[in-house]
Design a protein around this motif. Structure first.
Motif, PDB file in Angstrom:
ATOM      1  N   ALA A  45       0.873  -1.176   0.000  1.00 12.61           N
ATOM      2  CA  ALA A  45       0.000   0.000   0.000  1.00 12.61           C
ATOM      3  C   ALA A  45       0.907   1.221   0.000  1.00 12.61           C
ATOM      4  O   ALA A  45       1.874   1.290   0.751  1.00 12.61           O
ATOM      5  CB  ALA A  45      -0.911   0.008   1.217  1.00 12.61           C
ATOM      6  N   LEU A  46       0.603   2.175  -0.851  1.00 18.64           N
ATOM      7  CA  LEU A  46       1.450   3.349  -1.016  1.00 18.64           C
ATOM      8  C   LEU A  46       0.565   4.584  -1.084  1.00 18.64           C
ATOM      9  O   LEU A  46      -0.381   4.639  -1.880  1.00 18.64           O
ATOM     10  CB  LEU A  46       2.275   3.203  -2.300  1.00 18.64           C
ATOM     11  CG  LEU A  46       3.181   4.337  -2.714  1.00 18.64           C
ATOM     12  CD1 LEU A  46       4.273   4.543  -1.667  1.00 18.64           C
ATOM     13  CD2 LEU A  46       3.806   4.028  -4.058  1.00 18.64           C
ATOM     14  N   LEU A  47       0.857   5.556  -0.237  1.00 20.73           N
ATOM     15  CA  LEU A  47       0.155   6.838  -0.238  1.00 20.73           C
ATOM     16  C   LEU A  47       1.167   7.931  -0.498  1.00 20.73           C
ATOM     17  O   LEU A  47       2.219   7.971   0.150  1.00 20.73           O
ATOM     18  CB  LEU A  47      -0.510   7.111   1.115  1.00 20.73           C
ATOM     19  CG  LEU A  47      -1.585   6.148   1.573  1.00 20.73           C
ATOM     20  CD1 LEU A  47      -2.011   6.471   2.989  1.00 20.73           C
ATOM     21  CD2 LEU A  47      -2.771   6.204   0.643  1.00 20.73           C
ATOM     22  N   TYR A  58      -1.778   3.714  -4.205  1.00 18.26           N
ATOM     23  CA  TYR A  58      -1.706   2.424  -4.874  1.00 18.26           C
ATOM     24  C   TYR A  58      -1.818   1.362  -3.797  1.00 18.26           C
ATOM     25  O   TYR A  58      -1.246   1.502  -2.712  1.00 18.26           O
ATOM     26  CB  TYR A  58      -0.383   2.241  -5.626  1.00 18.26           C
ATOM     27  CG  TYR A  58      -0.176   0.805  -6.041  1.00 18.26           C
ATOM     28  CD1 TYR A  58      -0.819   0.286  -7.156  1.00 18.26           C
ATOM     29  CD2 TYR A  58       0.615  -0.058  -5.288  1.00 18.26           C
ATOM     30  CE1 TYR A  58      -0.668  -1.041  -7.517  1.00 18.26           C
ATOM     31  CE2 TYR A  58       0.779  -1.387  -5.639  1.00 18.26           C
ATOM     32  CZ  TYR A  58       0.137  -1.871  -6.762  1.00 18.26           C
ATOM     33  OH  TYR A  58       0.279  -3.184  -7.107  1.00 18.26           O
ATOM     34  N   SER A  59      -2.534   0.300  -4.111  1.00 20.16           N
ATOM     35  CA  SER A  59      -2.611  -0.825  -3.200  1.00 20.16           C
ATOM     36  C   SER A  59      -2.780  -2.101  -4.013  1.00 20.16           C
ATOM     37  O   SER A  59      -3.555  -2.133  -4.966  1.00 20.16           O
ATOM     38  CB  SER A  59      -3.794  -0.666  -2.239  1.00 20.16           C
ATOM     39  OG  SER A  59      -3.843  -1.753  -1.346  1.00 20.16           O
ATOM     40  N   SER A  60      -2.009  -3.117  -3.619  1.00 15.58           N
ATOM     41  CA  SER A  60      -2.110  -4.387  -4.317  1.00 15.58           C
ATOM     42  C   SER A  60      -3.389  -5.125  -3.932  1.00 15.58           C
ATOM     43  O   SER A  60      -3.825  -6.029  -4.631  1.00 15.58           O
ATOM     44  CB  SER A  60      -0.888  -5.254  -4.012  1.00 15.58           C
ATOM     45  OG  SER A  60      -0.781  -5.475  -2.624  1.00 15.58           O
ATOM     46  N   SER A  61      -3.964  -4.766  -2.814  1.00 12.99           N
ATOM     47  CA  SER A  61      -5.262  -5.289  -2.391  1.00 12.99           C
ATOM     48  C   SER A  61      -6.023  -4.089  -1.819  1.00 12.99           C
ATOM     49  O   SER A  61      -5.675  -2.955  -2.107  1.00 12.99           O
ATOM     50  CB  SER A  61      -5.079  -6.399  -1.350  1.00 12.99           C
ATOM     51  OG  SER A  61      -4.424  -5.903  -0.208  1.00 12.99           O
ATOM     52  N   ASP A  65      -7.881  -2.836   4.139  1.00 16.52           N
ATOM     53  CA  ASP A  65      -7.443  -4.094   4.736  1.00 16.52           C
ATOM     54  C   ASP A  65      -5.954  -4.062   5.065  1.00 16.52           C
ATOM     55  O   ASP A  65      -5.526  -4.533   6.120  1.00 16.52           O
ATOM     56  CB  ASP A  65      -7.723  -5.271   3.789  1.00 16.52           C
ATOM     57  CG  ASP A  65      -9.209  -5.529   3.610  1.00 16.52           C
ATOM     58  OD1 ASP A  65     -10.009  -5.024   4.438  1.00 16.52           O
ATOM     59  OD2 ASP A  65      -9.565  -6.236   2.647  1.00 16.52           O
ATOM     60  N   THR A  66      -5.166  -3.471   4.187  1.00 19.31           N
ATOM     61  CA  THR A  66      -3.728  -3.363   4.436  1.00 19.31           C
ATOM     62  C   THR A  66      -3.470  -2.468   5.639  1.00 19.31           C
ATOM     63  O   THR A  66      -2.627  -2.772   6.484  1.00 19.31           O
ATOM     64  CB  THR A  66      -3.001  -2.801   3.196  1.00 19.31           C
ATOM     65  OG1 THR A  66      -3.308  -3.630   2.077  1.00 19.31           O
ATOM     66  CG2 THR A  66      -1.509  -2.756   3.407  1.00 19.31           C
ATOM     67  N   TYR A  67      -4.214  -1.381   5.741  1.00 20.68           N
ATOM     68  CA  TYR A  67      -4.068  -0.467   6.880  1.00 20.68           C
ATOM     69  C   TYR A  67      -4.457  -1.157   8.186  1.00 20.68           C
ATOM     70  O   TYR A  67      -3.756  -1.035   9.193  1.00 20.68           O
ATOM     71  CB  TYR A  67      -4.935   0.776   6.646  1.00 20.68           C
ATOM     72  CG  TYR A  67      -4.771   1.836   7.697  1.00 20.68           C
ATOM     73  CD1 TYR A  67      -3.609   2.593   7.780  1.00 20.68           C
ATOM     74  CD2 TYR A  67      -5.792   2.095   8.608  1.00 20.68           C
ATOM     75  CE1 TYR A  67      -3.463   3.568   8.746  1.00 20.68           C
ATOM     76  CE2 TYR A  67      -5.653   3.070   9.573  1.00 20.68           C
ATOM     77  CZ  TYR A  67      -4.493   3.813   9.643  1.00 20.68           C
ATOM     78  OH  TYR A  67      -4.351   4.771  10.600  1.00 20.68           O
ATOM     79  N   GLN A  72      -2.737  -4.044  13.263  1.00 21.93           N
ATOM     80  CA  GLN A  72      -2.631  -5.280  14.040  1.00 21.93           C
ATOM     81  C   GLN A  72      -1.170  -5.631  14.264  1.00 21.93           C
ATOM     82  O   GLN A  72      -0.762  -5.996  15.365  1.00 21.93           O
ATOM     83  CB  GLN A  72      -3.341  -6.428  13.322  1.00 21.93           C
ATOM     84  CG  GLN A  72      -4.838  -6.312  13.314  1.00 21.93           C
ATOM     85  CD  GLN A  72      -5.495  -7.380  12.457  1.00 21.93           C
ATOM     86  OE1 GLN A  72      -4.828  -8.094  11.714  1.00 21.93           O
ATOM     87  NE2 GLN A  72      -6.808  -7.478  12.555  1.00 21.93           N
ATOM     88  N   PHE A  73      -0.369  -5.509  13.215  1.00 23.32           N
ATOM     89  CA  PHE A  73       1.061  -5.819  13.321  1.00 23.32           C
ATOM     90  C   PHE A  73       1.759  -4.842  14.249  1.00 23.32           C
ATOM     91  O   PHE A  73       2.552  -5.232  15.097  1.00 23.32           O
ATOM     92  CB  PHE A  73       1.705  -5.785  11.929  1.00 23.32           C
ATOM     93  CG  PHE A  73       3.165  -6.117  11.948  1.00 23.32           C
ATOM     94  CD1 PHE A  73       3.581  -7.437  12.027  1.00 23.32           C
ATOM     95  CD2 PHE A  73       4.121  -5.120  11.878  1.00 23.32           C
ATOM     96  CE1 PHE A  73       4.921  -7.755  12.046  1.00 23.32           C
ATOM     97  CE2 PHE A  73       5.468  -5.426  11.895  1.00 23.32           C
ATOM     98  CZ  PHE A  73       5.868  -6.750  11.973  1.00 23.32           C
ATOM     99  N   ALA A  74       1.472  -3.562  14.113  1.00 22.02           N
ATOM    100  CA  ALA A  74       2.097  -2.546  14.958  1.00 22.02           C
ATOM    101  C   ALA A  74       1.691  -2.733  16.415  1.00 22.02           C
ATOM    102  O   ALA A  74       2.495  -2.542  17.318  1.00 22.02           O
ATOM    103  CB  ALA A  74       1.721  -1.151  14.476  1.00 22.02           C
TER     104      ALA A  74
END
Length: 139
Positions: A45-47, A58-61, A65-67, A72-74
């Motif tokens: 994901a790119l902003l 841009y986002s591959s999905s 959901d990526t955010y 969750q990861f952070a």
């Protein structure tokens, strides 16, 4: 042809040249993000915000959901030895509350119509937020 080598990175002063360079670099960055997602099966994901404030993404999905996955990861990364780092959580919530306070003030007040006391309050809010941000960055 100019010799290739290390290029000194500095701000481009000419506004038209800067805009052209931004557009070309942005296109290259998006191309690399696409390639990374496609070739390596990565979730990307790119902003990008232009100097004029326009949003490019841009986002591959799904970017949402990526955010969410990032949060969750952070959140899992904040745990140290099985315990949450409460100091960071408190500092982050304090900073967010200060930023909300600044945003609320700016929505309610027009700087041109504000008196000196209101502007001093805004300056104090911004100074405190900056000090907290710097302190958090040092940690």
């Amino acid at each position: 042809m100019a010799p290739r080598g290390r290029v000194e990175l500095r701000r481009i002063e000419d506004k038209a040249s800067r805009q052209v360079r931004f557009s070309k670099r942005r296109a290259g960055l998006f191309k690399k993000a696409f390639e990374l997602a496609l070739l390596c099966d990565a979730e990307v994901a790119l902003l990008v915000f232009s100097p004029g404030g326009k949003l490019y993404e841009y986002s591959s999905s799904s970017i949402e959901d990526t955010y969410d996955r990032y949060h969750q990861f952070a959140g899992a990364g904040r745990k140290v030895n099985g315990h949450n780092n409460d100091n960071r959580d408190v500092a982050a919530s304090d900073l967010q509350s200060r930023l909300k306070e600044i945003a609320t003030w700016s929505k309610q007040n027009n700087a041109e119509e504000s008196d000196a006391n209101e502007l001093e309050k805004l300056e104090e809010l911004l100074t405190n937020a900056l000090r907290n941000t710097k302190a958090k960055k040092v940690q």
